[in-house]
Scaffold this active site. Structure first.
Site, mmCIF file in Angstrom:
data_model
loop_
_atom_site.group_PDB
_atom_site.id
_atom_site.type_symbol
_atom_site.label_atom_id
_atom_site.label_comp_id
_atom_site.label_asym_id
_atom_site.label_seq_id
_atom_site.Cartn_x
_atom_site.Cartn_y
_atom_site.Cartn_z
ATOM 1 N N HIS A 151 0.684 -1.064 -0.023
ATOM 2 C CA HIS A 151 -0.081 0.096 0.016
ATOM 3 C C HIS A 151 0.995 1.171 -0.027
ATOM 4 O O HIS A 151 1.066 1.960 1.115
ATOM 5 C CB HIS A 151 -0.784 -0.036 1.240
ATOM 6 N N GLY A 167 -7.827 2.921 7.345
ATOM 7 C CA GLY A 167 -9.049 3.575 7.324
ATOM 8 C C GLY A 167 -10.172 3.159 7.875
ATOM 9 O O GLY A 167 -11.329 3.289 8.058
ATOM 10 N N THR A 174 -8.972 -1.302 1.201
ATOM 11 C CA THR A 174 -10.304 -1.007 1.492
ATOM 12 C C THR A 174 -11.029 -0.095 0.735
ATOM 13 O O THR A 174 -12.026 0.178 0.207
ATOM 14 C CB THR A 174 -10.602 -1.279 2.988
ATOM 15 N N TYR A 207 -10.589 -2.843 -3.295
ATOM 16 C CA TYR A 207 -11.369 -4.009 -2.713
ATOM 17 C C TYR A 207 -12.566 -4.328 -3.708
ATOM 18 O O TYR A 207 -13.062 -5.306 -4.067
ATOM 19 C CB TYR A 207 -11.967 -3.845 -1.495
ATOM 20 N N ARG A 229 -15.684 -7.170 4.083
ATOM 21 C CA ARG A 229 -15.280 -5.563 3.598
ATOM 22 C C ARG A 229 -15.721 -5.719 2.068
ATOM 23 O O ARG A 229 -15.304 -4.645 1.326
ATOM 24 C CB ARG A 229 -14.264 -5.295 4.178
ATOM 25 N N ARG A 280 -3.848 -16.287 6.564
ATOM 26 C CA ARG A 280 -4.479 -15.866 7.727
ATOM 27 C C ARG A 280 -5.062 -16.623 8.659
ATOM 28 O O ARG A 280 -5.366 -16.236 9.879
ATOM 29 C CB ARG A 280 -5.364 -14.631 7.166
ATOM 30 N N ASP A 310 2.052 -6.601 2.268
ATOM 31 C CA ASP A 310 1.165 -6.010 2.711
ATOM 32 C C ASP A 310 1.506 -4.510 3.365
ATOM 33 O O ASP A 310 0.694 -4.036 4.282
ATOM 34 C CB ASP A 310 0.063 -6.871 3.590
HETATM 35 ZN ZN ZN Z 1 -5.490 -7.301 1.645
#
Ligand code: ZN
Length: 390
Positions: free
Chosen positions: A62, A68, A98, A129, A162, A226, A285
């Site tokens: 990112h 956020g 997101t 996203y 999300r 994850r 990430d």
């Molecule tokens: Zn991600």
């Protein structure tokens, strides 16, 4: 020009001890013993006792900031050059996240351009996203074909609360458009897919591989580590359908969620389960928001994911999880380069871009980092700083 003498080359395959001549941003020559022509301004770097590896490729950062999810004050800041190079990373692919509203494609492109001006190589994915995908020109294919830095689409969120809850057909259409955009522009056309912890897991990717003619190499699902359940589904997806899986490195290894799999361990699990070594990648990430824990494991606030975690997990895979250096390196060099179709990146060969990391052989501590033939870090000392770093 630089001459790296007597380094043990992992290209990422083991090529033994060789000399490497660098000039004009490229690797000019690799041979057993090259003379140091100091008259021509060749500077010698002693590589003895060290390993020489390709510069790392981080395919999910990112760069503009992300987060956020806890309101506007939790939007994370933009990345700085030294956040990238201190982890031996010389190529990044930037993505939104997101938030595809206050983070825009034009800002993302400008940031990638800025990082390029500061000395590394930077690409971006179009979209966030969200589905339908918000693009710069109006659609995915045009973005990939017309904008040089756009190499694919992502991170598209699925199996997550999300996400835009796309249908599997909408998802397949995104992959198809991205693939054709890639074909028409001679680029990768890769879809980077954010996997949430929803129970559908990799169902949509299986649908694409079973119901269409699109190959697995156009999709890279990330955050596979994850949870244990997703990790197992990822291993099955890679083994039975030839899929590619990406493990995220930025979580604090001391405070992993009990269900989360450390990336280095996930790589070991995948290889032991029979997944081919060229089907696993790592990405950081980086610059996404991350919870920070105190010494007792209590939540103390938000922090920012680090790109340098990419190198840490590669090194831990070798030093802790007993993965061969060649296989661990592939996950951060030649594998992402192949999926992103970056022909001059991720490998050490004559004619490749001179993106290199020289590290101590025993503990893999970074000694020198070179990006496009320019020394960014020397003997552990950072020489290149970003515009706003002093
Ligand atoms: Zn991600």
């Amino acid at each position: 020009m630089y001459l790296i003498k007597k380094a043990h080359i992992y290209a990422p395959e083991d090529q033994g001890t060789q000399d490497v001549l660098i000039g004009g941003g490229q690797i000019l020559k690799i041979a057993g013993d090259l003379p140091a022509e100091e008259d021509y301004g060749v500077e010698v770097i002693d590589g003895s006792g060290k390993v020489l590896m390709p510069g790392l490729i981080d395919a999910h950062v990112h760069i503009l900031g992300g987060g956020g999810e806890g309101g506007a004050k939790t939007r994370t800041p933009e990345i700085m050059l030294t956040d990238i190079i201190t982890g031996g990373v010389t190529t990044v692919v930037g993505c939104l996240g997101t938030d595809g509203c206050t983070r825009t494609m034009s800002s993302l492109l400008a940031k990638a351009k800025g990082l390029e001006e500061e000395g590394i190589t930077a690409y971006v994915y179009t979209g966030s996203y969200q589905v339908p995908v918000r693009t710069l020109t109006g659609n995915i294919m045009d973005d990939i074909i017309l904008l040089e830095k756009v190499v694919g689409t992502g991170e598209i969120a699925i199996s997550d609360h999300r996400s835009s809850q796309p249908s599997k057909k909408e998802f397949a259409r995104i992959v198809a458009d991205t693939r054709v955009g890639g074909i028409l522009s001679g680029k990768a056309g890769l879809v980077n897919i954010h996997m949430g912890d929803g129970e559908n897991r990799l169902k949509f990717l299986r649908y694409v591989l079973k119901k269409t003619e699109i190959p697995a190499s156009n999709m890279l699902p990330t955050h596979i580590n994850r949870s244990r359940a997703l990790m197992e589904d990822g291993i099955d997806y890679a083994r039975t359908l030839g899929g590619y899986i990406d493990l995220t490195t930025s979580s604090d290894p001391d405070f992993l969620d009990p269900d989360e799999v450390k990336a280095s361990t996930g790589l070991k699990m995948a290889l032991d389960a029979g997944v081919l070594a060229d089907h696993v990648t790592f990405s950081s990430d980086g610059q996404g928001s991350l919870p920070v824990f105190g010494p007792g494991g209590e939540f103390v606030g938000l922090g920012v994911g680090k790109v340098a975690s990419l190198y840490r997990e590669m090194r831990d895979a070798v030093l802790t999880d007993q993965v061969p250096l060649t296989d661990a390196l592939r996950a951060v060099t030649s594998n992402p380069a192949a999926l992103l179709k970056l022909a001059k990146k991720g490998k050490i060969f004559e004619g490749a871009d001179a993106d290199l990391v020289l590290a101590e052989k025993d503990n893999l501590r970074i000694h020198t980092v070179m990006a496009k033939g320019v020394v960014m870090i020397r003997a552990g000392q950072v020489l290149a700083k970003g515009t706003f770093e002093h």
